[in-house]
Scaffold this motif. Structure first.
Motif, PDB file in Angstrom:
ATOM      1  N   PRO A  12       0.822  -1.211   0.000  1.00 38.71           N
ATOM      2  CA  PRO A  12       0.000   0.000   0.000  1.00 38.71           C
ATOM      3  C   PRO A  12       0.861   1.267   0.000  1.00 38.71           C
ATOM      4  O   PRO A  12       2.053   1.212   0.227  1.00 38.71           O
ATOM      5  CB  PRO A  12      -0.730  -0.123   1.340  1.00 38.71           C
ATOM      6  N   VAL A  13       0.188   2.396  -0.219  1.00 37.74           N
ATOM      7  CA  VAL A  13       0.839   3.697  -0.054  1.00 37.74           C
ATOM      8  C   VAL A  13       1.158   3.836   1.437  1.00 37.74           C
ATOM      9  O   VAL A  13       0.384   3.400   2.287  1.00 37.74           O
ATOM     10  CB  VAL A  13      -0.073   4.837  -0.573  1.00 37.74           C
ATOM     11  N   HIS A  14       2.329   4.401   1.768  1.00 40.43           N
ATOM     12  CA  HIS A  14       2.711   4.508   3.185  1.00 40.43           C
ATOM     13  C   HIS A  14       3.306   5.882   3.484  1.00 40.43           C
ATOM     14  O   HIS A  14       3.436   6.721   2.573  1.00 40.43           O
ATOM     15  CB  HIS A  14       3.673   3.372   3.587  1.00 40.43           C
ATOM     16  N   VAL A  15       3.667   6.104   4.748  1.00 44.76           N
ATOM     17  CA  VAL A  15       4.144   7.437   5.159  1.00 44.76           C
ATOM     18  C   VAL A  15       5.419   7.831   4.420  1.00 44.76           C
ATOM     19  O   VAL A  15       5.649   9.015   4.158  1.00 44.76           O
ATOM     20  CB  VAL A  15       4.337   7.556   6.692  1.00 44.76           C
ATOM     21  N   GLY A  16       6.246   6.856   4.052  1.00 39.65           N
ATOM     22  CA  GLY A  16       7.464   7.157   3.286  1.00 39.65           C
ATOM     23  C   GLY A  16       7.127   7.805   1.959  1.00 39.65           C
ATOM     24  O   GLY A  16       7.738   8.807   1.569  1.00 39.65           O
ATOM     25  N   HIS A  17       6.137   7.254   1.252  1.00 42.77           N
ATOM     26  CA  HIS A  17       5.689   7.841  -0.017  1.00 42.77           C
ATOM     27  C   HIS A  17       5.190   9.272   0.209  1.00 42.77           C
ATOM     28  O   HIS A  17       5.490  10.173  -0.568  1.00 42.77           O
ATOM     29  CB  HIS A  17       4.527   7.031  -0.620  1.00 42.77           C
ATOM     30  N   MET A  18       4.420   9.443   1.280  1.00 38.04           N
ATOM     31  CA  MET A  18       3.808  10.748   1.540  1.00 38.04           C
ATOM     32  C   MET A  18       4.866  11.807   1.891  1.00 38.04           C
ATOM     33  O   MET A  18       4.789  12.942   1.445  1.00 38.04           O
ATOM     34  CB  MET A  18       2.767  10.651   2.676  1.00 38.04           C
ATOM     35  N   VAL A  19       5.863  11.410   2.685  1.00 34.86           N
ATOM     36  CA  VAL A  19       6.944  12.330   3.057  1.00 34.86           C
ATOM     37  C   VAL A  19       7.715  12.756   1.803  1.00 34.86           C
ATOM     38  O   VAL A  19       7.999  13.939   1.604  1.00 34.86           O
ATOM     39  CB  VAL A  19       7.891  11.675   4.101  1.00 34.86           C
ATOM     40  N   LEU A  20       8.025  11.789   0.937  1.00 35.81           N
ATOM     41  CA  LEU A  20       8.772  12.102  -0.291  1.00 35.81           C
ATOM     42  C   LEU A  20       7.967  13.016  -1.214  1.00 35.81           C
ATOM     43  O   LEU A  20       8.497  13.998  -1.738  1.00 35.81           O
ATOM     44  CB  LEU A  20       9.147  10.811  -1.031  1.00 35.81           C
ATOM     45  N   ALA A  21       6.693  12.687  -1.406  1.00 37.14           N
ATOM     46  CA  ALA A  21       5.840  13.511  -2.284  1.00 37.14           C
ATOM     47  C   ALA A  21       5.719  14.929  -1.735  1.00 37.14           C
ATOM     48  O   ALA A  21       5.840  15.912  -2.482  1.00 37.14           O
ATOM     49  CB  ALA A  21       4.462  12.872  -2.417  1.00 37.14           C
ATOM     50  N   ASN A  22       5.526  15.041  -0.421  1.00 37.82           N
ATOM     51  CA  ASN A  22       5.410  16.349   0.214  1.00 37.82           C
ATOM     52  C   ASN A  22       6.720  17.133   0.090  1.00 37.82           C
ATOM     53  O   ASN A  22       6.714  18.336  -0.179  1.00 37.82           O
ATOM     54  CB  ASN A  22       5.018  16.196   1.685  1.00 37.82           C
ATOM     55  N   TYR A  23       7.847  16.436   0.275  1.00 36.92           N
ATOM     56  CA  TYR A  23       9.154  17.087   0.135  1.00 36.92           C
ATOM     57  C   TYR A  23       9.299  17.668  -1.281  1.00 36.92           C
ATOM     58  O   TYR A  23       9.687  18.822  -1.458  1.00 36.92           O
ATOM     59  CB  TYR A  23      10.293  16.097   0.428  1.00 36.92           C
ATOM     60  N   MET A  24       8.988  16.844  -2.285  1.00 36.06           N
ATOM     61  CA  MET A  24       9.150  17.278  -3.676  1.00 36.06           C
ATOM     62  C   MET A  24       8.231  18.461  -4.002  1.00 36.06           C
ATOM     63  O   MET A  24       8.606  19.380  -4.736  1.00 36.06           O
ATOM     64  CB  MET A  24       8.858  16.118  -4.645  1.00 36.06           C
ATOM     65  N   ALA A  25       7.016  18.454  -3.433  1.00 33.73           N
ATOM     66  CA  ALA A  25       6.050  19.531  -3.704  1.00 33.73           C
ATOM     67  C   ALA A  25       6.357  20.806  -2.908  1.00 33.73           C
ATOM     68  O   ALA A  25       5.919  21.886  -3.281  1.00 33.73           O
ATOM     69  CB  ALA A  25       4.636  19.052  -3.391  1.00 33.73           C
ATOM     70  N   SER A  26       7.120  20.680  -1.820  1.00 38.52           N
ATOM     71  CA  SER A  26       7.359  21.833  -0.944  1.00 38.52           C
ATOM     72  C   SER A  26       8.784  22.371  -0.985  1.00 38.52           C
ATOM     73  O   SER A  26       9.013  23.540  -0.724  1.00 38.52           O
ATOM     74  CB  SER A  26       7.031  21.469   0.508  1.00 38.52           C
ATOM     75  N   PHE A  27       9.760  21.511  -1.269  1.00 40.31           N
ATOM     76  CA  PHE A  27      11.158  21.911  -1.172  1.00 40.31           C
ATOM     77  C   PHE A  27      11.870  21.999  -2.528  1.00 40.31           C
ATOM     78  O   PHE A  27      13.054  22.252  -2.586  1.00 40.31           O
ATOM     79  CB  PHE A  27      11.937  20.939  -0.260  1.00 40.31           C
ATOM     80  N   THR A  28      11.146  21.711  -3.616  1.00 42.43           N
ATOM     81  CA  THR A  28      11.741  21.850  -4.955  1.00 42.43           C
ATOM     82  C   THR A  28      10.860  22.820  -5.744  1.00 42.43           C
ATOM     83  O   THR A  28       9.879  23.345  -5.212  1.00 42.43           O
ATOM     84  CB  THR A  28      11.785  20.487  -5.697  1.00 42.43           C
ATOM     85  N   ASP A  29      11.174  23.025  -7.018  1.00 42.67           N
ATOM     86  CA  ASP A  29      10.353  23.944  -7.819  1.00 42.67           C
ATOM     87  C   ASP A  29       9.141  23.243  -8.452  1.00 42.67           C
ATOM     88  O   ASP A  29       8.457  23.822  -9.287  1.00 42.67           O
ATOM     89  CB  ASP A  29      11.197  24.646  -8.881  1.00 42.67           C
ATOM     90  N   LEU A  30       8.881  21.988  -8.058  1.00 43.11           N
ATOM     91  CA  LEU A  30       7.680  21.300  -8.553  1.00 43.11           C
ATOM     92  C   LEU A  30       6.456  21.925  -7.902  1.00 43.11           C
ATOM     93  O   LEU A  30       6.442  22.170  -6.694  1.00 43.11           O
ATOM     94  CB  LEU A  30       7.741  19.800  -8.229  1.00 43.11           C
ATOM     95  N   GLU A  31       5.429  22.177  -8.699  1.00 45.11           N
ATOM     96  CA  GLU A  31       4.221  22.814  -8.158  1.00 45.11           C
ATOM     97  C   GLU A  31       3.184  21.798  -7.697  1.00 45.11           C
ATOM     98  O   GLU A  31       2.333  22.090  -6.867  1.00 45.11           O
ATOM     99  CB  GLU A  31       3.622  23.749  -9.215  1.00 45.11           C
ATOM    100  N   GLN A  32       3.246  20.610  -8.306  1.00 41.45           N
ATOM    101  CA  GLN A  32       2.353  19.513  -7.901  1.00 41.45           C
ATOM    102  C   GLN A  32       3.102  18.201  -8.043  1.00 41.45           C
ATOM    103  O   GLN A  32       4.031  18.101  -8.844  1.00 41.45           O
ATOM    104  CB  GLN A  32       1.120  19.441  -8.813  1.00 41.45           C
ATOM    105  N   VAL A  33       2.663  17.214  -7.278  1.00 41.16           N
ATOM    106  CA  VAL A  33       3.183  15.851  -7.439  1.00 41.16           C
ATOM    107  C   VAL A  33       1.997  14.939  -7.704  1.00 41.16           C
ATOM    108  O   VAL A  33       1.009  14.968  -6.966  1.00 41.16           O
ATOM    109  CB  VAL A  33       3.967  15.382  -6.189  1.00 41.16           C
ATOM    110  N   TRP A  34       2.090  14.176  -8.781  1.00 42.74           N
ATOM    111  CA  TRP A  34       1.050  13.203  -9.117  1.00 42.74           C
ATOM    112  C   TRP A  34       1.553  11.803  -8.816  1.00 42.74           C
ATOM    113  O   TRP A  34       2.618  11.395  -9.290  1.00 42.74           O
ATOM    114  CB  TRP A  34       0.698  13.284 -10.612  1.00 42.74           C
ATOM    115  N   PHE A  35       0.781  11.074  -8.017  1.00 42.34           N
ATOM    116  CA  PHE A  35       1.057   9.658  -7.762  1.00 42.34           C
ATOM    117  C   PHE A  35       0.519   8.875  -8.954  1.00 42.34           C
ATOM    118  O   PHE A  35      -0.695   8.808  -9.141  1.00 42.34           O
ATOM    119  CB  PHE A  35       0.327   9.180  -6.505  1.00 42.34           C
TER     120      PHE A  35
END
Length: 196
Positions: A12-35
């Motif tokens: 399943p989707v887990h907290v590791g996936h969520m932390v990484l997606a949130n990092y990419m959406a908040s700490f890089t120039d990506l405006e959205q992350v699509w799973f």
């Protein structure tokens, strides 16, 4: 709009996936992350894989109301196995306005030169790479890949949680409620997934 594509089985989707997606959406120039939920990775045994719609549902439960994170079932209608290059072409056709980048672990970067049409992917898309616990396994990253201008090495947190570990723990009747988002845990428990 600049969108990062995070491909996976999410089984399943887990907290590791969520932390990484949130990092990419908040700490890089990506405006959205699509799973991008993969229907079935030919390299993975299908028996342990939940139905694609159930895995997509869990991703949606995990995302909740977060604007910067979205789910995508784009690969559900594509020919299997779905190669990334084909998915990217299909996305560009369906959504011509955003620019798409790939989010991948350092372990995937090590095997990136084996991907279908990898040069074309690298020429037209950025790769946002996150560290992986096993990425120092002695497998060298092809010369010129890590230093390519379209490869962005990030300092995302090192996540050692895996879907395999979670499935095994559920089977062994261990409490994994803190390893997955709360809504996902409730759904897993209610549906008795991975218990056998």
């Amino acid at each position: 709009m600049h969108i990062g594509l995070f491909f996976g089985s999410f089984n399943p989707v887990h907290v590791g996936h969520m932390v990484l997606a949130n990092y990419m959406a908040s700490f890089t120039d990506l405006e959205q992350v699509w799973f991008v939920v993969s229907p079935h990775n030919p390299l993975k045994e299908k028996s342990s894989l939940l139905n694609q719609n159930q895995r997509l549902h869990m991703v949606n439960l995990a995302i909740g109301e977060t604007n910067k994170l979205k789910s995508s079932n784009i690969e559900f209608g594509l020919t299997q196995p779905s190669y990334t290059i084909n998915t990217l072409a299909h996305l560009k056709e369906k959504y011509p306005w955003p620019s798409f980048s790939l989010i991948m672990g350092e372990d995937n970067l090590q095997s990136f030169t084996k991907w279908k049409n990898y040069e074309e992917i690298l020429k037209n898309h950025k790769l946002y790479v996150y560290p992986r616990p096993n990425s120092n396994s002695g497998v060298p990253i092809a010369i010129g890949i890590k230093t390519h201008p379209n490869v962005i090495m990030t300092e995302a947190p090192l996540m050692e949680v895996s879907s395999t570990m979670i499935r095994q723990a559920i089977k062994d009747k261990k409490n994994v409620s803190f390893f997955v988002p709360q809504a996902v845990w409730q759904y897993l428990d209610e549906m008795n997934f991975y218990k056998k």
